[in-house]
Design a protein around this motif. Sequence first.
Motif, short mmCIF file in Angstrom:
data_model
loop_
_atom_site.label_atom_id
_atom_site.label_comp_id
_atom_site.label_asym_id
_atom_site.label_seq_id
_atom_site.Cartn_x
_atom_site.Cartn_y
_atom_site.Cartn_z
N ASP A 1 48.84 46.34 44.58
CA ASP A 1 49.94 47.01 45.28
C ASP A 1 51.02 46.01 45.67
OD1 ASP A 1 48.66 49.44 44.99
OD2 ASP A 1 47.85 49.46 47.04
N TRP B 1 30.33 44.58 41.61
CA TRP B 1 31.51 45.31 42.06
C TRP B 1 31.15 46.23 43.20
CZ3 TRP B 1 36.46 44.47 40.83
CH2 TRP B 1 37.39 45.42 41.25
N VAL C 1 32.85 48.12 47.18
CA VAL C 1 34.01 48.64 47.91
C VAL C 1 34.96 47.50 48.30
CG1 VAL C 1 34.73 49.86 50.00
CG2 VAL C 1 32.72 50.62 48.76
N GLU C 2 34.39 46.37 48.69
CA GLU C 2 35.22 45.23 49.10
C GLU C 2 36.09 44.75 47.93
OE1 GLU C 2 31.81 45.04 49.31
OE2 GLU C 2 31.57 45.54 51.41
N HIS C 3 35.50 44.70 46.74
CA HIS C 3 36.27 44.30 45.56
C HIS C 3 37.38 45.30 45.28
CE1 HIS C 3 32.47 42.11 44.82
NE2 HIS C 3 33.29 41.18 44.36
N GLU C 4 37.04 46.57 45.37
CA GLU C 4 38.02 47.63 45.10
C GLU C 4 39.19 47.53 46.07
OE1 GLU C 4 38.82 51.10 42.71
OE2 GLU C 4 36.98 49.94 42.65
N VAL C 5 38.90 47.33 47.34
CA VAL C 5 39.95 47.22 48.35
C VAL C 5 40.81 45.98 48.10
CG1 VAL C 5 40.38 46.82 50.81
CG2 VAL C 5 38.71 48.54 50.10
N ALA C 6 40.17 44.85 47.81
CA ALA C 6 40.90 43.61 47.60
C ALA C 6 41.79 43.68 46.38
CB ALA C 6 39.91 42.44 47.47
N TRP C 7 41.26 44.17 45.27
CA TRP C 7 42.06 44.26 44.04
C TRP C 7 43.16 45.30 44.17
CZ3 TRP C 7 42.68 41.20 39.94
CH2 TRP C 7 41.75 40.19 39.76
N THR C 8 42.91 46.38 44.88
CA THR C 8 43.94 47.39 45.11
C THR C 8 45.06 46.80 45.96
OG1 THR C 8 42.36 49.20 44.90
CG2 THR C 8 44.40 49.68 46.09
N TRP C 9 44.70 46.08 47.00
CA TRP C 9 45.70 45.43 47.85
C TRP C 9 46.52 44.45 47.04
CZ3 TRP C 9 46.52 40.29 48.96
CH2 TRP C 9 47.43 40.02 49.96
#
Length: 85
Positions: A57, A44, A46-54
């Motif tokens: 949303d 896990w 930052v890229e995963h966090e950004v992708a899953w957040t996107w």
Amino acid sequence: NTNRLQEECDVLSLRLIKIKDPIVFAEFKAVMLASLRSLIPKVWGVEHEVAWTWFWDNLERMLKNQLGQLKGQQRAVDRFIRNLS
């Protein structure tokens, strides 16, 4: 596949419309992200966090839109679901 995502949102919104309590999507998002972080901590990032957040949303926006439309058509939806059985 956006068509598949829309289809899944349609089905999920039919289930969610039956819930009488307010749905707090932000709480689910926080739990979902925390669960994903703990399930795959080694990969896990930052890229995963950004992708899953996107993804969440956009999914949340689609669900809220669909739920808003369904609330106006509640009786027709109830009748349709009763006829499925």
